[in-house]
Write an enzyme that holds these catalytic residues in place. Structure first.
Site, short mmCIF file in Angstrom:
data_model
loop_
_atom_site.label_atom_id
_atom_site.label_comp_id
_atom_site.label_asym_id
_atom_site.label_seq_id
_atom_site.Cartn_x
_atom_site.Cartn_y
_atom_site.Cartn_z
CG ASN A 80 100.56 34.92 107.36
OD1 ASN A 80 100.85 33.75 107.62
ND2 ASN A 80 100.42 35.37 106.13
CG HIS A 106 94.51 35.02 109.95
ND1 HIS A 106 95.55 35.71 109.39
CD2 HIS A 106 93.99 34.27 108.93
CE1 HIS A 106 95.66 35.39 108.11
NE2 HIS A 106 94.74 34.52 107.80
CG HIS A 180 91.74 37.06 105.24
ND1 HIS A 180 91.20 36.17 104.34
CD2 HIS A 180 92.83 36.46 105.75
CE1 HIS A 180 91.92 35.06 104.34
NE2 HIS A 180 92.93 35.21 105.19
CB SER A 181 88.11 41.02 100.83
OG SER A 181 87.16 41.74 101.58
CG ASP A 246 98.25 30.03 102.25
OD1 ASP A 246 98.33 31.24 102.54
OD2 ASP A 246 97.65 29.20 102.96
CD GLN A 283 100.30 34.52 103.08
OE1 GLN A 283 101.34 35.07 103.47
NE2 GLN A 283 100.16 33.21 103.11
CD GLU A 311 95.65 36.96 103.63
OE1 GLU A 311 96.01 36.80 104.80
OE2 GLU A 311 95.49 36.00 102.84
C1 GLA Z 1 95.32 33.04 105.17
C2 GLA Z 1 96.26 31.94 105.36
C3 GLA Z 1 95.69 30.70 104.78
C4 GLA Z 1 94.35 30.40 105.38
C5 GLA Z 1 93.44 31.57 105.20
C6 GLA Z 1 92.14 31.36 105.92
O1 GLA Z 1 95.30 33.51 103.91
O2 GLA Z 1 97.53 32.21 104.85
O3 GLA Z 1 96.55 29.63 105.01
O4 GLA Z 1 94.49 30.13 106.74
O5 GLA Z 1 94.05 32.73 105.69
O6 GLA Z 1 91.56 30.15 105.63
#
Ligand code: GLA
Length: 346
Positions: A80, A106, A180-181, A246, A283, A311
């Site tokens: 994040n 990330h 992050h799948s 998001d 997330q 996530e």
């Molecule tokens: C995470 C972020 C999003 C985006 C994705 C990858 O989930 O919170 O905003 O950046 O990764 O695209």
């Protein structure tokens, strides 16, 4: 059944990479690679017993090397966002790679999803898996301390894919590892996920500014389109959420012990995924940035909302938010995080 190992090409640094295939007693199949400790594929039966791959991704190593969506990724050192790509720890300012506008996202330009991990197959009664390990050097992407990490994926005969993380450091550092799948329980490339019904065990979330940095507030979800305390279709109120979902949810469990965080049900296939975690946050990302430009497995083109991510994590920008649960790991301490994905049908 033992872990099957097969060649998967060569990483940009010249290292030969492999695929690790795990199959359980019900025919659930998980495929991993040592490039990025990535989950390459996850085949799960539907209510009639027909298997489909339910994660977005690529057919070849090259796809994962070029990926900018974090499909299947192990994300670190900090998953994040970190505001303005900097933080102060014990009186010293650290500057990180700014790879999301002015913010750090990330783990930076070359995060844990772009390095080659060491892999060791593991078998226990009723489960099989792979332990990946990686030493992130002092200064990598701006972070302090040599961080020795492991990520262990285990597939059990009870229909669970567990991901267990561990890390130690020789200097104080923030750490926030996550997975992050992008899931589509109807099958990867089968359409959007707006009909999936989602439950999140969270009655608060962390509202964000325009750069998706938390304001610091923990806001109640009640009476808002953020409320998933009872199962609701992802698409039911998404048009009321600017940009789509998001957001980090504050899990009611508070973290610390393995607790149910999310349940997702896909009505046409009958597949159910339950996520339990020891982390305090999750997330929920509704694949808002997918736009059809990525061609994935089997030539499928991934359009907006074709996958969702859940996530498990500490809250975004925690290094700059003293009121959030701390992400600082100090020498002598051990970072641990366990997340379990349990699959069933109804
Ligand atoms: C995470 C972020 C999003 C985006 C994705 C990858 O989930 O919170 O905003 O950046 O990764 O695209």
């Amino acid at each position: 059944m033992a872990v099957k190992i097969s060649p998967y090409g060569t990483a940009p640094d010249g290292t030969k990479c492999s695929l690790y295939t795990l199959v359980n007693a019900q025919g659930v199949k998980a495929v991993l690679t040592d490039f990025g400790a990535i989950l390459v594929a996850l085949e799960v039966p539907d209510r009639k017993g027909a298997a489909a791959d339910i994660t977005l991704g690529y057919d070849t190593l090259e796809g994962w090397v070029k990926d900018s969506s974090y499909f299947g990724a192990t994300v670190g050192r900090c998953g994040n966002r970190i505001a303005k790509a900097k933080f102060t720890l014990d009186g010293k300012e650290y500057v990180l790679a700014a790879n999301d506008g002015e913010n750090h996202l990330h783990g930076g330009v070359k995060g844990f999803n772009k390095v080659v991990w060491k892999a060791k197959p593991v078998t226990t009664p009723g489960a099989r898996g792979v332990e990946f390990s990686y030493l992130s050097k002092d200064g990598e992407e701006g972070y302090p301390g040599n961080l020795a990490c492991t990520v262990t994926y285990m597939l059990t005969d009870a229909g669970e894919l567990s991901i267990s993380y561990g890390a130690t450091t020789d200097k104080a550092t923030p750490i926030n590892l996550t997975h992050h799948s992008y899931f589509n329980l109807a099958g990867q490339g089968a359409g959007d996920v707006l009909g999936h019904e989602l439950m999140l065990a969270a009655d608060r979330y962390t509202p964000v500014d325009a750069g998706l940095i938390p304001t610091g507030e923990l806001a109640p979800v009640k009476g808002t389109p953020m409320d998933f305390t009872t199962a609701t279709a992802i698409g039911a109120r998404i048009d009321q959420v600017p940009g789509g979902y998001d957001h980090n949810y504050v899990l009611t469990s508070g973290g610390g012990k393995l607790s149910l965080a999310a349940r997702v049900y896909e009505p046409t296939s009958g597949r159910v995924m339950e996520i339990s975690t020891t982390e305090p946050g999750i997330q929920f990302y509704s694949g808002n940035f997918l736009n059809g430009s990525v061609v994935g497995k089997g030539g499928k083109r991934y359009q907006k909302h074709y996958g969702f991510c859940l996530e498990t994590q500490h809250f975004p920008d925690a290094p700059n938010k003293p009121a959030f649960p701390s992400v600082i790991l100090r020498p002598g301490e051990r970072y641990t995080h366990v997340t379990v994905h349990k699959f069933s049908t109804r």
